[in-house]
Scaffold this motif. Structure first.
Motif, short mmCIF file in Angstrom:
data_model
loop_
_atom_site.label_atom_id
_atom_site.label_comp_id
_atom_site.label_asym_id
_atom_site.label_seq_id
_atom_site.Cartn_x
_atom_site.Cartn_y
_atom_site.Cartn_z
N ARG A 199 54.27 54.45 37.52
CA ARG A 199 54.32 53.79 36.21
C ARG A 199 55.38 54.37 35.28
O ARG A 199 55.49 53.96 34.13
CB ARG A 199 52.94 53.84 35.56
N PHE B 288 58.52 53.98 35.02
CA PHE B 288 59.57 53.08 34.55
C PHE B 288 59.09 52.10 33.49
O PHE B 288 59.87 51.37 32.92
CB PHE B 288 60.18 52.34 35.74
N GLU B 289 57.77 52.11 33.21
CA GLU B 289 57.19 51.25 32.18
C GLU B 289 56.88 52.02 30.91
O GLU B 289 56.38 51.44 29.95
CB GLU B 289 55.87 50.66 32.69
N LEU C 295 60.14 58.28 29.89
CA LEU C 295 61.58 58.11 30.12
C LEU C 295 62.46 58.76 29.05
O LEU C 295 63.52 59.29 29.38
CB LEU C 295 61.90 56.62 30.22
N PHE D 112 71.08 57.66 38.91
CA PHE D 112 70.09 56.76 38.32
C PHE D 112 70.12 56.74 36.79
O PHE D 112 69.27 56.13 36.16
CB PHE D 112 68.69 57.13 38.81
N LYS E 276 70.06 53.25 35.29
CA LYS E 276 68.77 52.60 35.52
C LYS E 276 67.74 53.08 34.50
O LYS E 276 66.97 52.29 33.96
CB LYS E 276 68.26 52.88 36.94
N ILE E 277 67.73 54.38 34.23
CA ILE E 277 66.79 54.94 33.26
C ILE E 277 67.06 54.34 31.88
O ILE E 277 66.12 53.94 31.16
CB ILE E 277 66.85 56.48 33.22
N PHE F 142 65.66 50.85 31.82
CA PHE F 142 64.20 50.86 31.75
C PHE F 142 63.73 51.19 30.33
O PHE F 142 62.79 50.58 29.83
CB PHE F 142 63.61 51.86 32.75
N CYS G 49 61.26 48.94 27.69
CA CYS G 49 59.91 49.44 27.41
C CYS G 49 59.41 48.92 26.07
O CYS G 49 60.10 49.04 25.05
CB CYS G 49 59.88 50.96 27.40
#
Length: 174
Positions: free
Chosen positions: A117, A119-120, A125, A138, A141-142, A145, A149
């Motif tokens: 979870r 990435f939500e 993050l 990455f 990508k972070i 994300f 959120c």
């Protein structure tokens, strides 16, 4: 040597003290070296809402330990700090999650990596982003994300980590 990212959270009692004690105990685990500590953020609870606000942070560490052995040590730290599991996503003195470990993908009953979870959850993050190096594959990508959120506006800067950790731990991780 494995590169590992952890998430830590506390919302019971002296939240700062529990974070400090968890970081201190993690630094004592054999074959574990803390590389960097994020700042601390205050956040609203997720899931079970009838509880106090959390303090959240992230750690970057290197370890020779394999994933399940690291998990075992981290659960010992949680137990030492009186972590209980009475309500799913309920209040806790300390919560320590393995977010990522190298590029490993693990799907076991007791451990899923990357954390399913993460990435939500902006409260995971945003502190994690402070620990990621520009060369990490990455990073974009972070960022994406985080932008997606729904809880990102509820992640409020609380305190610089060095205000709690520097001078109290044998090494400063900033």
């Amino acid at each position: 040597m494995h590169k590992v990212f952890l998430s830590l959270g506390s919302n019971l009692g002296d939240r700062e003290k529990y974070l400090f004690e968890a970081v201190d105990e993690i630094s004592k685990i054999p074959d574990v070296s803390i590389i960097k500590v994020s700042n601390i953020y205050e956040t609203e609870p997720v899931g079970y809402l009838e509880q106090g606000k959390f303090l959240n942070m992230a750690l970057k560490l290197h370890t020779e330990l394999e994933p399940l052995k690291l998990l075992e040590h981290l659960q010992k730290v949680e137990n030492m700090l009186k972590r209980t599991r009475e309500i799913h996503w309920g209040p806790r003195t300390i919560d320590i999650d393995i977010l990522m470990m190298d590029d490993l993908r693990i799907d076991l009953e007791e451990l899923i990596i990357p954390h399913p979870r993460m990435f939500e959850r902006a409260f995971v993050l945003i502190p994690l982003m402070e620990l990621i190096e520009r060369e990490d594959s990455f990073i974009d990508k972070i960022k994406n994300f985080i932008n997606n959120c729904t809880d990102k506006n509820g992640v409020i800067f609380y305190k610089k980590a060095e205000e709690i950790f520097c001078g109290l731990l044998p090494t400063c991780f900033f």
